[in-house]
Design a protein around this motif. Structure first.
Motif, short mmCIF file in Angstrom:
data_model
loop_
_atom_site.label_atom_id
_atom_site.label_comp_id
_atom_site.label_asym_id
_atom_site.label_seq_id
_atom_site.Cartn_x
_atom_site.Cartn_y
_atom_site.Cartn_z
N ALA A 1 7.72 1.93 13.52
CA ALA A 1 8.81 1.35 12.73
C ALA A 1 8.60 -0.15 12.55
CB ALA A 1 10.14 1.59 13.42
N GLY A 2 9.01 -0.62 11.38
CA GLY A 2 9.03 -2.05 11.12
C GLY A 2 10.47 -2.55 11.19
N LYS A 3 10.68 -3.64 11.84
CA LYS A 3 12.02 -4.20 11.96
C LYS A 3 12.61 -4.60 10.61
CE LYS A 3 12.03 -5.91 16.69
NZ LYS A 3 12.20 -7.10 17.55
N GLU A 4 11.75 -4.86 9.64
CA GLU A 4 12.22 -5.29 8.31
C GLU A 4 12.03 -4.19 7.27
OE1 GLU A 4 11.01 -9.23 7.10
OE2 GLU A 4 10.75 -9.80 9.20
N ASP A 5 12.05 -2.94 7.71
CA ASP A 5 11.87 -1.82 6.80
C ASP A 5 13.14 -1.61 5.98
OD1 ASP A 5 11.45 0.64 5.53
OD2 ASP A 5 10.44 1.51 7.27
N SER A 6 13.02 -1.78 4.68
CA SER A 6 14.18 -1.61 3.78
C SER A 6 14.40 -0.15 3.42
CB SER A 6 13.98 -2.44 2.51
OG SER A 6 12.85 -1.97 1.79
N ARG A 7 13.47 0.72 3.72
CA ARG A 7 13.59 2.14 3.36
C ARG A 7 14.06 3.00 4.52
NH1 ARG A 7 14.11 0.53 -1.24
NH2 ARG A 7 12.30 -0.09 -2.40
N MET A 8 13.70 2.63 5.74
CA MET A 8 14.10 3.39 6.93
C MET A 8 14.64 2.41 7.95
SD MET A 8 14.50 6.08 8.76
CE MET A 8 13.69 7.47 8.03
N LEU B 1 8.51 -2.60 -0.21
CA LEU B 1 8.13 -1.84 0.97
C LEU B 1 7.61 -2.74 2.09
CD1 LEU B 1 6.27 1.14 -0.75
CD2 LEU B 1 8.57 1.17 0.24
N PHE B 2 7.30 -3.98 1.76
CA PHE B 2 6.69 -4.91 2.70
C PHE B 2 7.71 -5.94 3.17
CE2 PHE B 2 3.28 -3.16 0.25
CZ PHE B 2 2.18 -3.16 1.09
N ALA B 3 7.53 -6.43 4.40
CA ALA B 3 8.34 -7.55 4.89
C ALA B 3 8.04 -8.77 4.02
CB ALA B 3 7.99 -7.83 6.35
N LYS B 4 9.01 -9.65 3.91
CA LYS B 4 8.86 -10.82 3.04
C LYS B 4 7.60 -11.62 3.35
CE LYS B 4 13.68 -11.34 1.83
NZ LYS B 4 14.89 -12.13 1.91
N ASP B 5 7.33 -11.87 4.62
CA ASP B 5 6.13 -12.64 4.99
C ASP B 5 4.84 -11.93 4.58
OD1 ASP B 5 7.77 -14.57 6.06
OD2 ASP B 5 7.46 -13.96 8.14
N SER B 6 4.85 -10.61 4.63
CA SER B 6 3.66 -9.84 4.29
C SER B 6 3.36 -9.85 2.80
CB SER B 6 3.82 -8.39 4.74
OG SER B 6 3.96 -8.30 6.14
N ARG B 7 4.37 -10.06 1.99
CA ARG B 7 4.18 -10.00 0.53
C ARG B 7 3.19 -11.06 0.05
NH1 ARG B 7 10.53 -9.26 -0.88
NH2 ARG B 7 10.75 -7.33 0.34
N ILE B 8 3.17 -12.20 0.68
CA ILE B 8 2.23 -13.26 0.30
C ILE B 8 0.87 -12.97 0.92
CG2 ILE B 8 1.70 -15.72 0.54
CD1 ILE B 8 4.83 -16.11 0.56
N ARG B 9 0.86 -12.67 2.21
CA ARG B 9 -0.38 -12.44 2.94
C ARG B 9 -1.15 -11.24 2.39
NH1 ARG B 9 -1.15 -9.23 7.37
NH2 ARG B 9 1.09 -8.98 7.67
N LEU B 10 -0.43 -10.23 1.94
CA LEU B 10 -1.07 -8.99 1.48
C LEU B 10 -0.96 -8.80 -0.03
CD1 LEU B 10 0.14 -6.69 4.38
CD2 LEU B 10 -2.14 -7.66 4.07
N LEU B 11 -0.88 -9.90 -0.75
CA LEU B 11 -0.71 -9.85 -2.20
C LEU B 11 -1.78 -8.98 -2.87
CD1 LEU B 11 0.84 -10.70 -4.71
CD2 LEU B 11 -0.56 -12.77 -4.78
#
Length: 137
Positions: free
Chosen positions: A81-88, A25-35
Motif C-alpha cells: 500500500a501507498g500512503k498517498e494512494d488516491s484509489r485505495m 495514480l502517483f504520489a505528488k512527489d513521484s509525478r515529477i521524478r517519474l515523468l
C-alpha cells in the motif's frame, strides 16, 4: 458513481481521460521524478480503445465482493500500500489485510497506487522476502 463518471469521461475523450487519470495514480512527489514513466504509460494507454477501457470500468463497477476469499485463504497473502494512494485508501486496504489468517503488509510513504514504480527496490525486496518465506519448502 465514480465508475459511471469515469465511463462518461472515456466516452467523451478517452485520451483526455488517460492523460489525467494516470498521473493521479502517483504520489505528488513521484509525478515529477517519474515523468518519463508516466508519459510512457499515457502513450500506451492512449492506444487502448475506448470500448476496452469502458469494459474494464464496467467490470470493476459490477464485480462481486471477494473478501470471503481473503477470509478463507489457507495461504499467506501480501498487501502493498501507498500512503498517498488516491484509489485505495490506506484504511480500506488495512481492513482487507486483516481478513486473512496470515497476511503481511508493506506500507510505503510518499507513494500512491503505483508502488512497483514509485518504490521499485522496496517493493521488490518485500515480494522476494515474502515469497521466500511463504513458498519455500
Amino acid at each position: 458513481i465514480n465508475r459511471d463518471r469515469a465511463i462518461r469521461a472515456v466516452a467523451g475523450s478517452h485520451k483526455t481521460f488517460v492523460h489525467t487519470f494516470i498521473p493521479a495514480l502517483f504520489a505528488k512527489d513521484s509525478r515529477i521524478r517519474l515523468l518519463h514513466d508516466i508519459e510512457q504509460l499515457q502513450m500506451r494507454a492512449g492506444k487502448i480503445s475506448p470500448a476496452s477501457i469502458i469494459a474494464a470500468l464496467e467490470g470493476m463497477k459490477v464485480r462481486v465482493d471477494r473478501q470471503g476469499v481473503l477470509r478463507k485463504a489457507g495461504f499467506p497473502v501480501a498487501f502493498i500500500a501507498g500512503k498517498e494512494d488516491s484509489r485505495m485508501p490506506l484504511n480500506v486496504m488495512m481492513e482487507q489485510a486483516s481478513l486473512p489468517m496470515h497476511s503481511e503488509t508493506l506500507i510505503l510513504g510518499n507513494v500512491g497506487h503505483m508502488g512497483f514504480l514509485e518504490a521499485k527496490e522496496k517493493t521488490m525486496a518485500f515480494i522476494r522476502f515474502f515469497a521466500q518465506r511463504s513458498f519455500s519448502g
